[in-house]
Enzyme design. Structure first.
Site, PDB file in Angstrom:
ATOM      1  N   TYR A 134       9.504   3.214   0.730  1.00 61.75           N
ATOM      2  CA  TYR A 134       8.273   2.436   0.924  1.00 61.75           C
ATOM      3  C   TYR A 134       7.323   2.616  -0.251  1.00 61.75           C
ATOM      4  CZ  TYR A 134       3.439   1.649   2.319  1.00 61.75           C
ATOM      5  OH  TYR A 134       2.119   1.261   2.338  1.00 61.75           O
ATOM      6  N   THR A 189      -1.581   1.456  -1.657  1.00 66.36           N
ATOM      7  CA  THR A 189      -1.686   2.707  -0.910  1.00 66.36           C
ATOM      8  C   THR A 189      -1.827   3.908  -1.834  1.00 66.36           C
ATOM      9  OG1 THR A 189      -0.397   4.181   0.519  1.00 66.36           O
ATOM     10  CG2 THR A 189       0.858   2.688  -0.857  1.00 66.36           C
ATOM     11  N   ASP A 190      -2.392   4.974  -1.301  1.00 71.76           N
ATOM     12  CA  ASP A 190      -2.473   6.214  -2.091  1.00 71.76           C
ATOM     13  C   ASP A 190      -1.109   6.874  -2.246  1.00 71.76           C
ATOM     14  OD1 ASP A 190      -2.145   7.105   0.547  1.00 71.76           O
ATOM     15  OD2 ASP A 190      -3.924   8.403   0.549  1.00 71.76           O
ATOM     16  N   GLU A 191      -0.131   6.417  -1.455  1.00 73.44           N
ATOM     17  CA  GLU A 191       1.200   7.057  -1.521  1.00 73.44           C
ATOM     18  C   GLU A 191       1.885   6.836  -2.856  1.00 73.44           C
ATOM     19  OE1 GLU A 191       3.761   6.570   1.790  1.00 73.44           O
ATOM     20  OE2 GLU A 191       2.114   6.553   3.215  1.00 73.44           O
ATOM     21  N   LYS A 224       5.849  -0.007  -3.173  1.00 71.28           N
ATOM     22  CA  LYS A 224       4.420  -0.306  -3.363  1.00 71.28           C
ATOM     23  C   LYS A 224       4.020   0.017  -4.804  1.00 71.28           C
ATOM     24  CE  LYS A 224       1.762  -1.602  -0.829  1.00 71.28           C
ATOM     25  NZ  LYS A 224       1.386  -2.996  -0.397  1.00 71.28           N
TER      26      LYS A 224
HETATM   27  P1  NAD Z   1       1.594  -3.923   9.032  1.00 72.37           P
HETATM   28  O1  NAD Z   1       3.014  -3.523   8.975  1.00 72.37           O
HETATM   29  O2  NAD Z   1       0.805  -3.654  10.275  1.00 72.37           O
HETATM   30  O3  NAD Z   1       1.468  -5.491   8.732  1.00 72.37           O
HETATM   31  C1  NAD Z   1       2.205  -6.129   7.741  1.00 72.37           C
HETATM   32  C2  NAD Z   1       2.112  -7.637   7.962  1.00 72.37           C
HETATM   33  O4  NAD Z   1       2.812  -8.288   6.903  1.00 72.37           O
HETATM   34  C3  NAD Z   1       2.750  -8.106   9.270  1.00 72.37           C
HETATM   35  O5  NAD Z   1       1.915  -9.057   9.901  1.00 72.37           O
HETATM   36  C4  NAD Z   1       4.061  -8.749   8.827  1.00 72.37           C
HETATM   37  O6  NAD Z   1       4.503  -9.780   9.677  1.00 72.37           O
HETATM   38  C5  NAD Z   1       3.661  -9.283   7.458  1.00 72.37           C
HETATM   39  N1  NAD Z   1       4.816  -9.470   6.570  1.00 72.37           N
HETATM   40  C6  NAD Z   1       5.858  -8.619   6.356  1.00 72.37           C
HETATM   41  N2  NAD Z   1       6.733  -9.169   5.502  1.00 72.37           N
HETATM   42  C7  NAD Z   1       6.221 -10.375   5.130  1.00 72.37           C
HETATM   43  C8  NAD Z   1       6.644 -11.406   4.263  1.00 72.37           C
HETATM   44  N3  NAD Z   1       7.792 -11.324   3.575  1.00 72.37           N
HETATM   45  N4  NAD Z   1       5.860 -12.501   4.122  1.00 72.37           N
HETATM   46  C9  NAD Z   1       4.713 -12.622   4.817  1.00 72.37           C
HETATM   47  N5  NAD Z   1       4.262 -11.685   5.671  1.00 72.37           N
HETATM   48  C10 NAD Z   1       5.008 -10.579   5.820  1.00 72.37           C
HETATM   49  O7  NAD Z   1       0.913  -3.232   7.773  1.00 72.37           O
HETATM   50  P2  NAD Z   1      -0.573  -2.681   7.562  1.00 72.37           P
HETATM   51  O8  NAD Z   1      -0.628  -1.268   8.007  1.00 72.37           O
HETATM   52  O9  NAD Z   1      -1.546  -3.670   8.085  1.00 72.37           O
HETATM   53  O10 NAD Z   1      -0.631  -2.667   5.969  1.00 72.37           O
HETATM   54  C11 NAD Z   1      -1.123  -3.793   5.253  1.00 72.37           C
HETATM   55  C12 NAD Z   1      -1.128  -3.474   3.772  1.00 72.37           C
HETATM   56  O11 NAD Z   1      -1.949  -2.332   3.528  1.00 72.37           O
HETATM   57  C13 NAD Z   1       0.250  -3.122   3.208  1.00 72.37           C
HETATM   58  O12 NAD Z   1       0.344  -3.696   1.918  1.00 72.37           O
HETATM   59  C14 NAD Z   1       0.230  -1.596   3.123  1.00 72.37           C
HETATM   60  O13 NAD Z   1       1.066  -1.156   2.085  1.00 72.37           O
HETATM   61  C15 NAD Z   1      -1.226  -1.351   2.804  1.00 72.37           C
HETATM   62  N6  NAD Z   1      -1.772  -0.055   3.224  1.00 72.37           N
HETATM   63  C16 NAD Z   1      -1.655   0.367   4.512  1.00 72.37           C
HETATM   64  C17 NAD Z   1      -2.234   1.572   4.907  1.00 72.37           C
HETATM   65  C18 NAD Z   1      -2.163   2.050   6.327  1.00 72.37           C
HETATM   66  O14 NAD Z   1      -2.616   3.163   6.615  1.00 72.37           O
HETATM   67  N7  NAD Z   1      -1.648   1.285   7.271  1.00 72.37           N
HETATM   68  C19 NAD Z   1      -2.916   2.350   3.962  1.00 72.37           C
HETATM   69  C20 NAD Z   1      -3.002   1.885   2.647  1.00 72.37           C
HETATM   70  C21 NAD Z   1      -2.446   0.677   2.289  1.00 72.37           C
HETATM   71  O1  TDX Z   2       5.548  10.257  15.509  1.00 70.66           O
HETATM   72  C1  TDX Z   2       5.091  10.641  14.439  1.00 70.66           C
HETATM   73  N1  TDX Z   2       4.834  11.976  14.285  1.00 70.66           N
HETATM   74  C2  TDX Z   2       4.299  12.487  13.136  1.00 70.66           C
HETATM   75  O2  TDX Z   2       4.079  13.700  13.041  1.00 70.66           O
HETATM   76  C3  TDX Z   2       4.795   9.735  13.353  1.00 70.66           C
HETATM   77  C4  TDX Z   2       5.068   8.273  13.489  1.00 70.66           C
HETATM   78  C5  TDX Z   2       4.255  10.267  12.205  1.00 70.66           C
HETATM   79  N2  TDX Z   2       4.022  11.599  12.079  1.00 70.66           N
HETATM   80  C6  TDX Z   2       3.389  12.116  10.855  1.00 70.66           C
HETATM   81  C7  TDX Z   2       3.979  11.642   9.548  1.00 70.66           C
HETATM   82  C8  TDX Z   2       2.777  11.608   8.628  1.00 70.66           C
HETATM   83  O3  TDX Z   2       2.557  12.901   8.078  1.00 70.66           O
HETATM   84  O4  TDX Z   2       2.054  11.607  10.866  1.00 70.66           O
HETATM   85  C9  TDX Z   2       1.609  11.274   9.542  1.00 70.66           C
HETATM   86  C10 TDX Z   2       1.231   9.801   9.511  1.00 70.66           C
HETATM   87  O5  TDX Z   2       2.423   9.052   9.670  1.00 70.66           O
HETATM   88  P1  TDX Z   2       2.428   7.435   9.602  1.00 70.66           P
HETATM   89  O6  TDX Z   2       1.471   6.896  10.617  1.00 70.66           O
HETATM   90  O7  TDX Z   2       3.826   6.999   9.643  1.00 70.66           O
HETATM   91  O8  TDX Z   2       1.739   7.162   8.191  1.00 70.66           O
HETATM   92  P2  TDX Z   2       2.126   7.575   6.672  1.00 70.66           P
HETATM   93  O9  TDX Z   2       3.576   7.798   6.515  1.00 70.66           O
HETATM   94  O10 TDX Z   2       1.176   8.652   6.244  1.00 70.66           O
HETATM   95  O11 TDX Z   2       1.760   6.183   5.925  1.00 70.66           O
HETATM   96  C11 TDX Z   2       0.605   5.408   6.315  1.00 70.66           C
HETATM   97  O12 TDX Z   2      -0.432   5.562   5.394  1.00 70.66           O
HETATM   98  C12 TDX Z   2      -0.233   5.050   4.101  1.00 70.66           C
HETATM   99  C13 TDX Z   2       0.978   3.935   6.432  1.00 70.66           C
HETATM  100  O13 TDX Z   2       2.035   3.772   7.363  1.00 70.66           O
HETATM  101  C14 TDX Z   2       1.336   3.374   5.092  1.00 70.66           C
HETATM  102  O14 TDX Z   2       1.571   1.968   5.196  1.00 70.66           O
HETATM  103  C15 TDX Z   2       0.208   3.606   4.133  1.00 70.66           C
HETATM  104  O15 TDX Z   2       0.565   3.195   2.854  1.00 70.66           O
END
Ligand code: NAD
Ligand code: TDX
Length: 331
Positions: A147, A120-122, A151
């Site tokens: 989190y 992630t960019d975080e 990462k």
């Molecule tokens: P998500 O929470 O929707 O899915 C995570 C999945 O991993 C789930 O299916 C869960 O059951 C599985 N999991 C959790 N713990 C596990 C374990 N110990 N063993 C096997 N499986 C396990 O997450 P997502 O949003 O799909 O994110 C996927 C990846 O992308 C993560 O590594 C996250 O850090 C990265 N990422 C997410 C975002 C975003 O915006 N969502 C952005 C950048 C990077």
């Molecule tokens: O109810 C809400 N109200 C609100 O204002 C929620 C759930 C979030 N927010 C804000 C917080 C953040 O500024 O919205 C923005 C996005 O929040 P999230 O969806 O929780 O995402 P963020 O914390 O930015 O992280 C996401 O992007 C990077 C993913 O969850 C991460 O897994 C990924 O690494």
């Protein structure tokens, strides 16, 4: 290639599996997923008979060893992924994001298997709103939350295993994804499903925080390119020039759902809330020729709203529990 996809029942992983079967039928897919609260087998139902599925954890060394031995490449999505949960209970983030990645690294090292690590960019921390800069692969790590620090730890482990043991791995750090199958705890699906269940959307603080939105299909297309053409040991940043502040995202959601512009609540801000993320994806574009298909955020958002309208059976069982947990935290 025989691909082992960890976290394939989660949001991005499930979309990756769908895209792989649709656009890269040369790959054989096995999913390893622990089916935590965030994993949902229903996300894979349409392709279930075309993939292998193993219910288990990336931290289970024996299981991981066996599965990695039978793969040509691992695409590692599995993680605890939600910042708010990491503030409430950090432990699972260490177990899965740090120990899980370590476990996979040891297995790919033993078996000489290629690894692509999804991050992630975080990991870079946050930027000021008026900072002209964006994150690049050279930006120093400076994570804010439990989190993002786990990462960041996992990325550093991958880099160390590349350097010390010659593991064949690549890393990608992507910005905020949106699209189908995203858990209703996350910002965009939470607000859409709040409206669809008669609740008011919830904005943290003033909503000035900026996220760099990318459609999940564009993220996964970049992952495929890195798998095919990425150089071993390299880090690629993935982002589609999609900076929007939370207030404007929410305004668009309300408008798409025919709600008044002020039909939402301000709630308690997230502790340590990162202000702004922004990605410079120049390396990915120039080296690998990647271009996003979803260049209009509003169009992508409209398609996402339509998906949640049409797939209530997928998200409805998750909704009440998520909202109960949020409201207990004043959010
Ligand atoms: P998500 O929470 O929707 O899915 C995570 C999945 O991993 C789930 O299916 C869960 O059951 C599985 N999991 C959790 N713990 C596990 C374990 N110990 N063993 C096997 N499986 C396990 O997450 P997502 O949003 O799909 O994110 C996927 C990846 O992308 C993560 O590594 C996250 O850090 C990265 N990422 C997410 C975002 C975003 O915006 N969502 C952005 C950048 C990077
Ligand atoms: O109810 C809400 N109200 C609100 O204002 C929620 C759930 C979030 N927010 C804000 C917080 C953040 O500024 O919205 C923005 C996005 O929040 P999230 O969806 O929780 O995402 P963020 O914390 O930015 O992280 C996401 O992007 C990077 C993913 O969850 C991460 O897994 C990924 O690494």
């Amino acid at each position: 290639m025989r691909l082992l996809v960890t976290g394939g029942a989660g949001f991005i992983g499930a979309n990756f599996v769908h895209q792989t079967l649709r656009e890269h039928p040369e790959h054989e897919v096995t999913v390893l997923d622990a089916l935590t609260y965030a994993g949902n087998e229903a996300s894979l139902a349409p392709v279930r008979d075309r993939i292998g599925f193993v219910h288990g954890s990336v931290s289970d060394a024996d299981l991981v060893d066996r599965l990695v031995a039978g793969a040509d490449a691992v695409v590692h999505f599995a993680a605890e992924s939600h910042n708010d949960n990491s503030l409430a209970d950090p432990r699972p983030f260490l177990d899965t994001n740090v120990i899980g990645t370590f476990t996979l690294l040891e297995a790919v090292r033993r078996h000489g298997v290629r690894l692509h690590h999804i991050s992630t960019d975080e990991v870079y921390g946050d930027l000021e709103l008026d900072d002209p800069g964006r994150f690049t692969p050279e930006t120093p790590y400076n994570p804010s939350s439990p989190y993002s620090s786990t990462k960041a730890s996992s990325d550093l482990l991958v880099r160390a295993w590349v350097r010390s043991f010659g593991v064949h791995a690549t890393i990608s750090n992507c910005s905020n994804n949106y699209g189908p199958y995203q858990h209703v705890e996350k910002f965009i699906p939470r607000q859409i499903t709040n409206v669809l269940t008669g609740r008011r959307p919830k904005l943290y603080g003033a909503g000035a925080n900026v996220r760099d939105w990318i459609h999940v299909e564009d993220h996964n297309a970049a992952v495929h390119l890195i798998l095919e053409k990425g150089r071993a040991g390299e880090t690629y940043l993935i982002g589609a020039d999609g900076e929007v502040n939370n207030r404007d995202v929410l305004a668009a959601v309300l408008e798409l759902l025919g709600q008044p512009a002020d039909a939402y609540d301000h709630v308690t801000d997230r502790a340590g809330h990162d202000l702004r993320y922004a990605i410079d994806a120049g390396k990915l574009r120039e080296e690998l020729g990647w271009e996003p298909l979803y260049t209009d955020f509003r169009d992508g958002l409209a398609a996402t709203v339509a998906w949640y309208r049409e797939n209530e059976q997928w998200w409805r069982p998750l909704k009440d529990q998520v909202e109960a947990a949020y409201s207990a935290r004043g959010q």
